[in-house]
Design a protein around this motif. Structure first.
Motif, PDB file in Angstrom:
ATOM      1  N   GLY A  45      36.944  47.927  71.288  1.00 49.62           N
ATOM      2  CA  GLY A  45      36.814  46.549  70.907  1.00 49.62           C
ATOM      3  C   GLY A  45      37.107  45.631  71.990  1.00 49.62           C
ATOM      4  O   GLY A  45      36.753  46.186  72.987  1.00 49.62           O
ATOM      5  N   SER A  46      37.567  44.350  72.213  1.00 51.70           N
ATOM      6  CA  SER A  46      37.567  43.374  73.133  1.00 51.70           C
ATOM      7  C   SER A  46      38.646  42.342  72.983  1.00 51.70           C
ATOM      8  O   SER A  46      38.908  42.045  72.000  1.00 51.70           O
ATOM      9  N   HIS A  47      39.251  41.886  74.223  1.00 55.15           N
ATOM     10  CA  HIS A  47      39.630  40.711  74.284  1.00 55.15           C
ATOM     11  C   HIS A  47      38.838  39.632  74.619  1.00 55.15           C
ATOM     12  O   HIS A  47      37.709  39.691  74.681  1.00 55.15           O
ATOM     13  N   ASN A  48      39.194  38.389  74.507  1.00 56.89           N
ATOM     14  CA  ASN A  48      38.489  37.027  74.741  1.00 56.89           C
ATOM     15  C   ASN A  48      38.224  36.805  76.337  1.00 56.89           C
ATOM     16  O   ASN A  48      37.688  35.790  76.645  1.00 56.89           O
ATOM     17  N   GLU A  49      39.433  37.681  77.153  1.00 59.52           N
ATOM     18  CA  GLU A  49      39.341  37.407  78.586  1.00 59.52           C
ATOM     19  C   GLU A  49      39.464  38.790  79.087  1.00 59.52           C
ATOM     20  O   GLU A  49      39.986  39.747  78.388  1.00 59.52           O
ATOM     21  N   PRO A  50      39.610  38.811  80.547  1.00 54.19           N
ATOM     22  CA  PRO A  50      40.023  40.247  80.963  1.00 54.19           C
ATOM     23  C   PRO A  50      41.101  40.887  80.536  1.00 54.19           C
ATOM     24  O   PRO A  50      42.152  40.090  80.400  1.00 54.19           O
ATOM     25  N   VAL A  51      41.118  42.236  80.369  1.00 57.28           N
ATOM     26  CA  VAL A  51      41.970  43.210  79.942  1.00 57.28           C
ATOM     27  C   VAL A  51      42.696  43.454  81.188  1.00 57.28           C
ATOM     28  O   VAL A  51      42.285  44.031  81.783  1.00 57.28           O
ATOM     29  N   ARG A  52      44.368  43.358  81.312  1.00 59.07           N
ATOM     30  CA  ARG A  52      44.958  43.722  82.559  1.00 59.07           C
ATOM     31  C   ARG A  52      45.781  45.089  82.512  1.00 59.07           C
ATOM     32  O   ARG A  52      45.918  45.786  83.284  1.00 59.07           O
ATOM     33  N   SER A  53      46.091  45.348  81.257  1.00 61.77           N
ATOM     34  CA  SER A  53      47.180  46.463  81.030  1.00 61.77           C
ATOM     35  C   SER A  53      46.891  47.098  79.790  1.00 61.77           C
ATOM     36  O   SER A  53      46.629  46.635  78.693  1.00 61.77           O
ATOM     37  N   LEU A  54      46.946  48.520  80.069  1.00 62.26           N
ATOM     38  CA  LEU A  54      46.792  49.444  78.911  1.00 62.26           C
ATOM     39  C   LEU A  54      48.031  50.459  78.958  1.00 62.26           C
ATOM     40  O   LEU A  54      48.479  50.932  79.765  1.00 62.26           O
TER      41      LEU A  54
END
Length: 320
Positions: A92-101
């Motif tokens: 899936g995805s976020h609406n902006e960059p993903v910083r942490s998992l």
């Protein structure tokens, strides 16, 4: 792996290294980078075992086991990589960059924090994939998991603590004890609290229990500072990792040093040799025998020429 002090890994990433982490199989090291790649190194044979790419820079990576990797970054998408099949599975995805998992082994779920001000929960086994989305006060910069609690550090110095069993609202809303931007959050091994670092060359030892008795134990200390001609220069503390057995922790800073700390006794145990450039990420192997160190410029001094990115694996047999 021979017990040499430092081994420099072959075929390092070509741009800023954002994360390194040992897989459960201790000779395997996972690395993500601004060059869009995610790599697995066999540190025993000093070889690149696997590589795949995102469409843009990768800001974080983690794993559920030796065969399932997760990565995300600037392209906003989250990928699960099946090592056995060599296949990429979009989660899936976020609406902006993903910083942490962060992987939660209790619920078999992936937690992702993004610059779209959300914390999202993903179940790779479900058809819908995303099983939760929770608003944060600002952009997510760092997260870590301890038991049922996920600790989220965001922009504007917010620290929110969520109970994964009851996600209707955070159980605590805090402001960082540090005066500047949060860089890293790592939970204590015993689950009682967390270590928080920032861009100002300081680290805070924080406790989750809000009682005055427990909160009296928290403290802040200075680190990763260099005195040049009587002027004290403070560098960002970019990364923190706990030793899995001894309970000590390592910090890596923009000064190119890795320091080892005993948080309970408020002591610095060692400062390793100076590496070519900033330390962007560190991690201990699960058996505690090795420390991986990413030497990669983190732009604390702005745009400038700098040494190439390198990953070192240090034997701790002669050190700890």
């Amino acid at each position: 792996m021979q017990p040499a002090l430092d081994i420099e890994l072959n075929q390092p990433p070509e741009d800023g290294i954002t994360k390194i982490t040992f897989l459960p199989q201790d000779n395997l090291l996972l690395a993500s980078s601004w060059d869009t790649s995610v790599r697995i190194y066999d540190t025993l044979h000093n070889s690149l075992r696997l590589k795949y790419n995102h469409k843009a820079s990768v800001l974080d990576c983690c794993f559920s086991d030796n065969l399932h990797l997760f990565s995300a970054g600037i392209d906003r998408g989250i990928i699960m990589f099946d090592v056995a099949g060599g296949t990429e599975i979009p989660l899936g995805s976020h609406n902006e960059p993903v910083r942490s998992l962060v992987w939660d082994p209790t619920s078999n779920a992936l937690l992702s924090g993004g610059w779209d001000l959300t914390l999202r929960v993903w179940d790779p086994r479900s058809q819908d994939r995303q099983v939760g989305c929770y608003q944060q006060p600002e952009r997510v910069y760092a997260m870590d998991l301890t038991g049922n609690y996920i600790i989220v550090g965001t922009a504007a110095r917010h620290v929110w603590i969520w109970d994964l069993r009851h996600m209707n609202e955070p159980v605590q809303r805090r402001e960082s004890s540090l005066k500047y931007q949060t860089r890293c959050v790592r939970a204590f091994p015993d689950g009682d609290g967390y270590v928080l670092s920032s861009t100002e060359g300081r680290v805070a030892m924080e406790y989750i229990d809000p009682s005055s008795e427990v909160q009296a134990k928290k403290y802040i200390f200075k680190c990763h500072r260099v005195n040049i001609d009587g002027i004290d220069y403070a560098y960002p503390v970019n990364t923190i990792a706990y030793h899995p057995i001894q309970g000590t922790f390592a910090t890596g800073g923009g000064d190119g040093h890795v320091c080892i700390w005993d948080g309970k006794h408020k002591k610095r145990l060692a400062q390793l040799r100076k590496y070519p450039i900033s330390i962007s990420s560190v991690d201990f192997s699960s058996d505690g025998a090795y420390l991986a160190i990413a030497s990669s410029y983190t732009f604390e001094e702005g745009e400038k020429d700098h040494p190439p990115d390198k990953i070192y694996v240090r034997s701790l047999n002669t050190f700890m």
